[in-house]
Design an enzyme around this catalytic site. Sequence first.
Site: not given
Length: 289
Positions: A245, A79, A249, A272
């Site tokens: 969000h 973040h 990411d 991720h």
Amino acid sequence: MDNLQKTIGQPAECSGWGMFRGESVRIKFKPASVNSGIHFVRVDLPSRPIIPANVHFLSNTAKRIFLKKDDAEVEGIEHVMAALAGLGIDNIEIEIHGREMPAGDGSAKYFMDILKEATIVALAGEKHIFIIREPIMVSNGNASIIASPINEGLLLSYTLDFDGFFIDPQTYEYEIEFNEENFSREVASARTFGLSTYVEEFKKLGLGKGVTDDNSYVIQKDGKITKPLSMSPAELRFPNEHVRHKILDLIGDLYLANVVVKGHIVAKRSGHFLNAELARKIANIACKA
Ligand SMILES: [Zn+2]
């Protein structure tokens, strides 16, 4: 000024606790010189090891980004990386007294506000731009990301899809010229979320100790959005906060390639791991160019 590299004008500090381990942590952002990049410094360890925020030092992508150099590790950096990308900061030193970044409000806004207070200043050197000239694809099971050429700028599209569980599929498309106003308004404040099934898994692993009702929310299997601790209904910051969000990411993870990407990126169900795979490929091509 937009093509010039940037750093902050003065140091800035903050403290809090990590989302996963719940350990208290203090960090200090410090200005850095042109072409020096983004570095974490573990000032709590005797040798004060420096860990570059770069794909070459990626050590794990399990629900968050871990970087490791020799024996020193930092985690949960995605973040702050998104905040740096959004603000166009290319060079900065981040001293950290601990291993996990503070959770803040679970979004990039917390870090953006602190960095903006420290003022953003231009440096005498051009940004490292990476223009996607040939399609680049990464995939893993039913998750994929395709990066293709575009006339100008960066266009990001993300599709969230839990196969009929939790919530209906959501797609969000975001065109970004990395300017602070646009990123702040559309993406930066989207908070992290957990699926109710993971919450149990995390509890068993002793993780999620820094979760609060304010820094995240939980999506139940029937689609209800609840606060993590009180389990009462949670208010969303955007109707599609979840997919925003995911874009946040993606922006943070891609910044580990240490370039400003120009192209059209279409991500489906990526997390991720896959975001970092794309960052690795981009960094490899950029370094050969
Ligand atoms: Zn996140």
